[in-house]
Structures are given as structure tokens and as C-alpha cells.
Write a protein that holds these residues in place. Structure first.
Motif, short mmCIF file in Angstrom:
data_model
loop_
_atom_site.label_atom_id
_atom_site.label_comp_id
_atom_site.label_asym_id
_atom_site.label_seq_id
_atom_site.Cartn_x
_atom_site.Cartn_y
_atom_site.Cartn_z
N GLY A 107 -1.92 15.86 -0.77
CA GLY A 107 -2.27 15.36 -2.09
C GLY A 107 -1.09 14.72 -2.79
O GLY A 107 -1.25 13.85 -3.63
N PRO A 148 -0.21 9.77 -2.23
CA PRO A 148 0.11 8.90 -3.37
C PRO A 148 1.57 8.45 -3.37
O PRO A 148 1.86 7.31 -3.70
CB PRO A 148 -0.19 9.77 -4.58
N ARG A 199 3.95 0.16 -2.47
CA ARG A 199 3.76 -0.84 -3.54
C ARG A 199 5.11 -1.35 -4.02
O ARG A 199 5.30 -2.53 -4.23
CB ARG A 199 3.00 -0.22 -4.70
N GLY A 210 -3.30 20.53 2.14
CA GLY A 210 -3.83 19.89 0.95
C GLY A 210 -2.75 19.62 -0.08
O GLY A 210 -2.66 18.54 -0.65
N SER A 212 6.52 -3.67 -1.38
CA SER A 212 5.85 -4.96 -1.24
C SER A 212 6.04 -5.82 -2.48
O SER A 212 5.95 -7.03 -2.42
CB SER A 212 4.36 -4.74 -0.97
N ARG A 245 2.34 -8.82 -8.71
CA ARG A 245 1.44 -7.71 -8.51
C ARG A 245 0.33 -8.03 -7.54
O ARG A 245 -0.19 -9.11 -7.57
CB ARG A 245 0.79 -7.29 -9.82
N PRO A 283 -3.82 15.25 -7.76
CA PRO A 283 -2.72 14.28 -7.69
C PRO A 283 -3.19 12.88 -7.29
O PRO A 283 -2.67 11.89 -7.83
CB PRO A 283 -1.77 14.86 -6.65
N VAL A 284 -4.19 12.79 -6.39
CA VAL A 284 -4.67 11.47 -5.99
C VAL A 284 -5.31 10.77 -7.19
O VAL A 284 -5.06 9.60 -7.47
CB VAL A 284 -5.67 11.59 -4.82
N THR A 292 -2.87 5.53 -12.53
CA THR A 292 -1.65 4.81 -12.92
C THR A 292 -1.63 3.41 -12.34
O THR A 292 -0.64 2.71 -12.45
CB THR A 292 -0.39 5.55 -12.44
N LEU A 293 -2.71 3.00 -11.70
CA LEU A 293 -2.72 1.69 -11.05
C LEU A 293 -3.21 0.57 -11.98
O LEU A 293 -3.62 -0.48 -11.52
CB LEU A 293 -3.58 1.72 -9.78
N GLY A 294 -3.19 0.78 -13.27
CA GLY A 294 -3.58 -0.28 -14.21
C GLY A 294 -2.46 -1.30 -14.34
O GLY A 294 -1.51 -1.32 -13.54
N ARG A 295 -2.58 -2.11 -15.36
CA ARG A 295 -1.51 -3.10 -15.57
C ARG A 295 -0.18 -2.40 -15.77
O ARG A 295 0.85 -2.83 -15.29
CB ARG A 295 -1.84 -3.97 -16.79
N TYR A 337 -8.98 -3.00 -1.31
CA TYR A 337 -8.01 -3.34 -2.34
C TYR A 337 -6.90 -2.29 -2.39
O TYR A 337 -5.71 -2.61 -2.37
CB TYR A 337 -8.70 -3.45 -3.71
N TYR A 338 -7.28 -1.01 -2.43
CA TYR A 338 -6.27 0.04 -2.51
C TYR A 338 -5.43 0.11 -1.25
O TYR A 338 -4.25 0.45 -1.28
CB TYR A 338 -6.92 1.42 -2.75
N GLY A 339 -6.05 -0.19 -0.11
CA GLY A 339 -5.34 -0.02 1.16
C GLY A 339 -4.55 -1.26 1.56
O GLY A 339 -3.67 -1.19 2.40
N TYR A 341 -2.75 9.70 -9.67
CA TYR A 341 -2.06 8.52 -9.17
C TYR A 341 -2.92 7.28 -9.34
O TYR A 341 -2.45 6.24 -9.80
CB TYR A 341 -1.69 8.71 -7.70
N SER A 352 3.22 -14.46 -8.64
CA SER A 352 3.06 -13.20 -9.37
C SER A 352 3.73 -12.08 -8.60
O SER A 352 4.09 -12.22 -7.43
CB SER A 352 1.57 -12.89 -9.57
N HIS A 389 1.98 5.65 -0.96
CA HIS A 389 1.32 4.47 -1.51
C HIS A 389 2.22 3.81 -2.55
O HIS A 389 2.44 2.60 -2.55
CB HIS A 389 -0.02 4.87 -2.11
N ASN A 391 4.56 -12.85 -4.41
CA ASN A 391 3.38 -13.41 -3.77
C ASN A 391 3.46 -14.93 -3.77
O ASN A 391 4.21 -15.53 -4.56
CB ASN A 391 2.13 -12.95 -4.52
N VAL A 402 -6.23 18.58 -3.69
CA VAL A 402 -5.98 17.24 -3.17
C VAL A 402 -6.40 16.21 -4.22
O VAL A 402 -5.69 15.24 -4.48
CB VAL A 402 -6.75 17.01 -1.85
N ILE A 445 -3.72 -4.44 -2.85
CA ILE A 445 -2.81 -4.04 -3.92
C ILE A 445 -1.36 -4.34 -3.54
O ILE A 445 -0.54 -4.68 -4.39
CB ILE A 445 -3.02 -2.55 -4.24
N PHE A 446 -1.07 -4.26 -2.24
CA PHE A 446 0.30 -4.55 -1.81
C PHE A 446 0.57 -6.05 -1.82
O PHE A 446 1.69 -6.50 -1.91
CB PHE A 446 0.54 -4.00 -0.38
N LYS A 447 -0.50 -6.80 -1.68
CA LYS A 447 -0.38 -8.25 -1.64
C LYS A 447 -0.48 -8.85 -3.05
O LYS A 447 -0.37 -10.06 -3.22
CB LYS A 447 -1.50 -8.85 -0.77
N GLY A 448 -0.74 -8.03 -4.02
CA GLY A 448 -0.84 -8.53 -5.37
C GLY A 448 -2.19 -9.16 -5.67
O GLY A 448 -2.34 -9.89 -6.63
#
Ligand code: HEM
Lengths: 367, 217
Positions: free
Chosen positions: A342, A346, A353, A338, A356, A367, B177-178, B184-187, B95-97, B181, A365, A349, A361, B174, B100-103
């Protein structure tokens, strides 16, 4: 013997004792002939009276039955007795003096006992501390009385021990049920965990072969090195096949009953929780499983320490849990996974990000 | 850009006290179980763990009562059509998987009464209505096994209660931290965290950003 059972023995009948009194030697039966009578007392110098009644049957069934009255009362000799009984000042002093008779056979007990807070107080003149006879009924010592008697005696003199310990020990009543007084009050002694097999709420009792506990344990112990988790389960299963469903009660006790007499002043008692609540703590290094025989004498069998932390025996031991000391290994592995998962998921991920984002794109953009 | 009030004061208060408390409970809990991190006495750590636990139980009711007695509860059930709810959840997972990587844009747009995406709404509800109460309850029982002897018996023994407590702890180990994280995925990385501090979230103007009914904090 048969004749005695048919009531031909006048002494046993006179004593009003049941058949077990017949196991007394002829000499002892003479003593009991007078001393079994209710109401036989002696006036003491301080005005109190001392009951002189002795239960012959209980004595005959005790561990000391075979050695006879004279084993502890060598000064009593018929027919001069009872005419020559010396002056007795008070009952307390008399009990103390008679304790000395135990020394001949139990010298090893006296060494720790004489260093105990009780003996210290006695020597300092306080008469309230226990002599041998206060924790062990002198005429009825049995393995059962040795197991259960002392704790009851402690509580008789010391009162509400749970309340006294609650002041610093959380879950005090539960601790006192799972930990012998001496496991904390004889701090230098070796301790162990005894897993007591219970059947119908009582300790599993082998009444002369009714549940051959030791035989079951030996049969389960295929490689003869003590029971591992699988063998331990096998033992429980084979005991259950005998009839009663069995449960287990974990108990922390001393490895040697002799050290139970140390009892130093309370400041020396174990107060440090880590003496038990830690995987490496002493008691958890030595584990036994036990039933008792018809006399209440424990029959112990060695168990591997991993039984306390194995998922295989988790269910059997569900009622015994000393945080830190008996934790299950499987959960430790899950926790490690865990912690790592945990954080790394992230992190991966995030890294993906970042990677990528380098490639813009199609719409320009990022993002 | 519009500033909307997404996190009313009681929620923010609850949240930060809860976050701090959970981290402290995990640290003291692991210390009780493993005794390696600090040199504090076992007794002190047990007392601290119990005290923090009670504070968080009280704090939990701040959150619960706030949502029960204000119309903000709608943040937790904006979608009454389960089919659409799960479709939206799936979309969020995709989107998360992947997206998000593709923008790709986040399929969920925050508003005062729809502040959570379906995935958040679902996981927060499981956590706040099932896991957290269960953790508090098992902790309460372990605090005084004597007083709760009936429960201990019904559950099958002290070890069962303790295992529930530890397994849930692992879930939170678990989750935290997830969760951090994901916030933190905002703008910008700090955007949502700032919002949880100030109460206000900045959202792009658009048809979806229409604020809900006025008032209600
Ligand atoms: C320790 C660090 C933590 C940080 C930095 C953090 C951050 C945040 C942020 C920024 C939000 C707003 C979510 C958003 O708008 O996307 C949020 C919401 C939330 N967090 Fe945390 N959090 C933490 C710990 C926890 C813990 C330990 C729990 C529960 C066990 C928790 C449960 C929640 C819940 C239920 C919400 C929804 C609040 C609501 O009902 O309005 N968080 N958190």
C-alpha cells in the motif's frame, strides 16, 4: 459372580441396588444393607435432620469403591455401630469434620485448599464455604464428577456467574464456556489449551475400545513427538472414518487438577486480558487434544502449539478463536504485504512521475 | 476556471469522520491483534475499538441516506451503458499506468454530477456497498458473539467471522494509502483534498465542465 447376577445374593437384593452394587466387599454390603434405605435419618442437636442414605451402586462405581466405607469412616465399627454414634451438632460441621478423612490420601490437595478463600472464610467462622464434599459427591466420586461437578457446584453457590463477570469481561458467557473457573481463579497455576473432540455435541467417548482414541492419535503421530498440523488433521480424518463427524471445542484449563484448589480471594484472580489474548500467553504454549474414556476420564494427547495458528487446521478449529492468542500466521504475512504494498506502490508511482516529468513532453508541457 | 460544488456538507462531514475513524480502527485493531504498538491495556483498546466502530456505523448512514435521498446519487451512476463504462474505466487505468507519465490529460473531467471517474465510481461503490458494510457487520458480531450466536453458527464459527474481519482490514490497509495518493494527482497535490474540505473544486472551463442541474445538496 454369576450366581450374584442371577439374584442369589440376598444383601444386594435387600439393598435394592443394581448389579454394580455387587462389586462392593462383603463388609460394605452390610453397611449398605442398612444405609441404602430411603428415609433413614438422624436428628441433630440443632434440630435439623441428616439423611443417612447412601447409594451403594453409585459408591461401587466410584473411584473409592475398592477401598470401602472404612477408608473414610474408620471410626465406624460393627457391631457397636450404630449404637455408639457420637453426638452431631449440625450437618455443616459434620461435613467439615468428615473432610478431614480425605487428608490421609489426598494431602497434596489440602495445601492449596487451605490457602483458598473458602478455607480462609471457614476458619474465620463462616460456615457457608465448601468442604471437599460440596464439590465432590463423597460417595460417588468418578472422573466424570471431577470434571463436571465442581463447576456446577460453584454455580450452585455463586449464582449467575456470567452476570458477575459481565461487569468487566466482554462476552462473559462465552468466556465461561471456554475457560475453566480455576484457569483464572488459580492465577499461579500452569494452564493449557485442551482441544476437546466432540461427536454429536458430546465429548468423544471411548467406551472400552469403541473408539480407540489414543490408538488413533498414536497412529497419526508418525514421528512420535506430538501431533503437528498435518498429523492433527490426520487424526480427525481417521476419527471421522470411525463414524460420527467430529468437531472441536477449545478449552483453557489447568495442567494439574490439584492446583484447582488454590482459589485465592477474587482480587488475585486473573483480570489481565493479555494473560490469554497474546500469542506468547502461557495457555497457548501447551496444547492437548482429548477424548474421554467410559468413566469420563480425559484421554489426552500432546499437540504442537502451531496447530492453533496453522492454515492447515484453520477449518477444524473454526469455532475456537481467542483474539491475539490463536491468530493465523498466513494473515500476518498478508497484512505485512498489504502494509508494504500500500505504501510502496504509490511511492514508486510518484517516483516514476517525478522522473518522467524531467523530460518535457513534445508539446512543451511538463505534466 | 470555474468553482463548482462537488462535495456537499454531509458527504464532507461523513468523509473526514470516516477517514479519522478508519485510521483509528486500524491502529486499535492491530493493537488488539498484536499488542506491540502501545502500552494501553487490552481492555481499553477493545472498548475504544468498539466505540469507534459504533460511531462509524452511525456515520455510514449519514453517507448512505444522503445519497439515497438526494439527486447526488447520480455521481455513482453517470454511465448507464456498461460497455462504455468499462471502456472508460480501462482508459482511466491506462492513464494512471502510462498516460500520466507522458503528461497526457486526465480522460475524466470533474463536474458536480460527474465528480468521479469510472474507476473511482466503481471502487467507491464496491467499498461503500460491500466491503464497509461487511466489515461493520463482522465487527458487530465479534462485539457480542453471544448475542449473534446464530450468525456465528451460520458462518461457521468465531474464527471465520474474525478472518473476514481481518482480511477486510488488510484491504483497507492497502486502500487508504493508495486512495490518498490518487487524490493528490490533481493539478496540485492538495487540490482534491482541499475540495473535500471546502466542497468546491476548480475545473477548467470546457464543454465537459457543464454543471449539472442546479441545487441538490
Ligand atoms: C485517511 C485519509 C483519507 C484521505 C486523505 C481521503 C481523501 C479523500 C478525498 C480527497 C476524496 C475526494 C476524492 C476526489 O475528489 O478525488 C475522497 C473521497 C472518498 N473517500 Fe476518502 N480519504 C481518506 C480515507 C478514506 C477512507 C478510510 C475511506 C473508506 C473506507 C474513504 C472513502 C472515500 C469515498 C467512498 C469517497 C467518495 C466520497 C463520496 O461519496 O462523495 N476515504 N477521499
Amino acid at each position: 459372580m454369576l450366581g450374584a447376577c442371577l439374584g442369589v445374593n440376598p444383601v444386594a437384593d435387600a439393598a435394592g441396588a443394581d448389579h454394580s452394587a455387587e462389586r462392593l466387599s462383603a463388609g460394605d454390603r452390610v453397611c449398605v444393607g442398612c444405609h441404602a434405605a430411603d428415609g433413614l435419618t438422624r436428628k441433630l442437636a440443632n434440630g435439623d435432620s441428616l439423611s443417612l442414605t447412601v447409594d451403594g451402586a453409585a459408591f461401587a462405581g466410584s473411584v473409592h469403591g475398592p477401598m470401602g466405607c472404612i477408608g473414610c469412616h474408620p471410626q465406624v465399627a460393627l457391631p457397636a455401630h450404630p449404637g455408639d454414634v457420637p453426638n452431631i451438632d449440625d450437618a455443616r460441621q459434620y461435613a467439615m469434620a468428615r473432610s478431614e478423612s480425605c487428608r490421609a490420601c489426598h494431602g497434596r490437595v489440602f495445601r492449596p485448599y487451605e490457602g483458598s478463600v473458602h478455607a480462609l472464610r471457614l476458619r474465620a467462622g463462616s460456615a457457608a464455604g465448601p468442604a471437599c464434599g460440596d464439590c465432590h459427591p463423597p460417595h460417588a466420586v468418578t472422573p466424570r464428577s471431577t470434571q463436571e461437578g465442581p463447576t456446577n457446584a460453584c454455580v450452585r453457590c455463586h449464582g449467575d456467574t456470567a452476570a458477575q463477570h459481565e461487569r468487566w469481561l466482554p462476552n462473559a458467557a462465552r468466556h465461561l464456556r471456554a475457560v475453566a473457573c480455576s484457569a483464572c481463579h488459580a492465577p499461579d497455576a500452569l494452564r493449557r489449551v485442551d482441544l476437546r473432540v466432540l461427536a454429536g455435541g458430546e465429548r468423544l467417548t471411548d467406551r472400552d475400545g469403541s473408539v480407540p482414541f489414543e490408538q488413533h492419535a498414536r497412529a497419526a503421530d508418525t514421528n512420535h513427538d506430538g501431533l503437528d498440523a498435518n498429523e492433527f488433521r490426520r487424526l480427525l480424518t481417521s476419527l471421522e472414518r470411525e463414524g460420527n463427524p467430529v468437531a472441536l471445542q477449545g478449552y483453557i484449563e489447568l495442567r494439574s487438577g490439584i492446583e484447582a484448589h488454590e482459589l485465592p480471594p477474587k482480587a488475585a484472580a486473573i483480570k489481565d486480558c493479555v494473560k490469554c489474548h497474546d500469542e506468547k500467553a502461557l495457555p497457548f504454549q501447551n496444547v492437548t487434544v482429548s477424548g474421554v474414556d467410559a468413566d469420563g476420564r480425559p484421554i489426552r494427547y500432546d499437540v504442537h502449539r502451531e496447530v492453533l495458528s496453522s492454515p492447515i487446521t484453520w477449518d477444524a478449529l473454526r469455532g475456537f478463536y481467542a483474539i491475539g492468542g490463536t491468530r493465523m500466521k498466513l494473515l500476518d504475512v498478508l497484512l505485512a504485504l498489504g502494509l508494504v504494498g500500500g505504501i510502496t506502490v504509490p511511492a514508486l508511482h510518484l517516483a516514476l512521475r517525478r522522473l518522467s516529468r524531467r523530460a518535457p513532453n513534445p508539446d512543451g508541457s511538463t505534466r | 476556471m470555474t468553482r463548482i460544488y462537488v462535495h456537499p456538507a454531509p458527504v464532507r462531514l461523513w468523509h473526514w469522520l470516516n477517514a479519522l475513524g478508519f485510521v483509528a480502527l486500524i491502529v486499535t485493531g492491530l493493537q488488539i491483534r498484536y499488542g506491540v504498538l502501545l502500552t494501553l491495556s487490552f481492555r481499553t483498546v477493545v472498548d475504544a475499538h468498539n466505540a469507534i466502530g459504533f460511531v462509524l456505523i452511525a456515520n455510514y448512514f449519514v453517507w448512505l441516506l444522503f445519497y439515497l435521498f438526494t439527486d447526488r446519487i447520480t455521481v455513482y451512476h453517470p454511465e448507464l451503458n456498461p460497455a462504455r463504462h468499462y471502456r472508460n474505466m480501462l482508459r482511466q487505468v491506462v492513464y494512471y499506468g502510462y498516460g500520466i507519465f507522458k503528461g497526457h490529460p486526465n480522460p475524466h473531467v470533474v463536474s458536480a454530477y460527474r465528480k468521479f471517474n469510472p474507476l473511482q465510481s466503481m471502487s467507491y461503490q464496491i467499498i461503500m456497498l460491500v466491503l464497509v458494510p461487511l466489515q461493520f457487520y463482522s465487527g458487530l458480531v465479534l462485539w457480542d458473539l453471544q448475542r449473534f450466536a446464530g450468525t456465528v453458527e451460520a458462518l461457521g464459527g468465531a474464527r471465520v467471522v474474525d478472518t473476514i474481519h481481518v482480511v477486510l482490514c488488510i484491504v483497507f490497509v492497502v486502500f487508504i494509502p493508495v486512495h490518498v495518493y490518487l487524490t493528490t494527482l490533481g493539478r496540485s497535490a492538495g487540490e482534491h483534498i482541499r475540495a473535500m474540505l471546502t466542497g468546491y473544486e476548480e475545473v477548467d472551463d470546457g464543454p465537459d465542465a457543464a454543471p449539472g442541474p442546479a441545487g441538490g445538496s
